[in-house]
Design a protein around this motif. Structure first.
Motif: not given
Length: 155
Positions: A59-85
């Protein structure tokens, strides 16, 4: 910062920190809020299950205090090399109402404690890419890359 097609936005930076520290900043729910939103925005909360099929809820919050939630899924995770989401799915592979993008973040060791950091945002349509660009993709993700570097240097 060139894209391969008209639906991609790309940011590449050389960051003066080892890729292991950058990856940790991306995958540690305690660290991510310290750099993830371009100031004066903040990250109000982050829940991360960093594994292929795992979910994220940020959840990101604007300077005015409005919250912007975002959900997602990781598709690929290669530690220390790559994240795909993607935001195309929410938890447990439930389709989202309006998928916007799939992103790939790579961390390439270039020696001397430096990393080539590349973020590629792939959008479902040219219109989505244009909207993301107008929202300030390069400026915002660039500022976040600076904040990421500053935090990684403290670890």
């Amino acid at each position: 910062m060139t894209s391969a097609n008209d639906r991609e936005l790309v940011l590449t930076r050389i960051i003066a920190a080892p890729r292991e520290k950058l990856y940790r900043c991306w995958t540690d729910a305690e660290l991510l809020p310290k750099w993830f939103a371009p100031l004066p925005w903040t990250t109000a909360s982050a829940k991360l299950d960093v594994r292929a099929g795992g979910t994220s809820a940020i959840t990101m919050r604007s300077p005015e205090g409005v919250d912007y939630p975002s959900s997602g899924v990781y598709l690929e995770v290669v530690p220390n090399e790559k994240l795909v989401f993607t935001d195309a799915f929410t938890e447990a592979w439930q389709p989202s109402e309006k998928p916007f993008m799939a992103a790939t973040v790579t961390f390439e060791d270039i020696g001397g404690g430096k990393t080539r950091y590349t973020a590629v945002a792939r959008h479902w349509s040219v219109e989505d890419r244009e909207a993301h660009e107008k929202m300030g993709f390069h400026e915002g993700w660039g500022q976040c890359a600076d904040q990421l570097e500053a935090l990684a240097k403290t670890l």
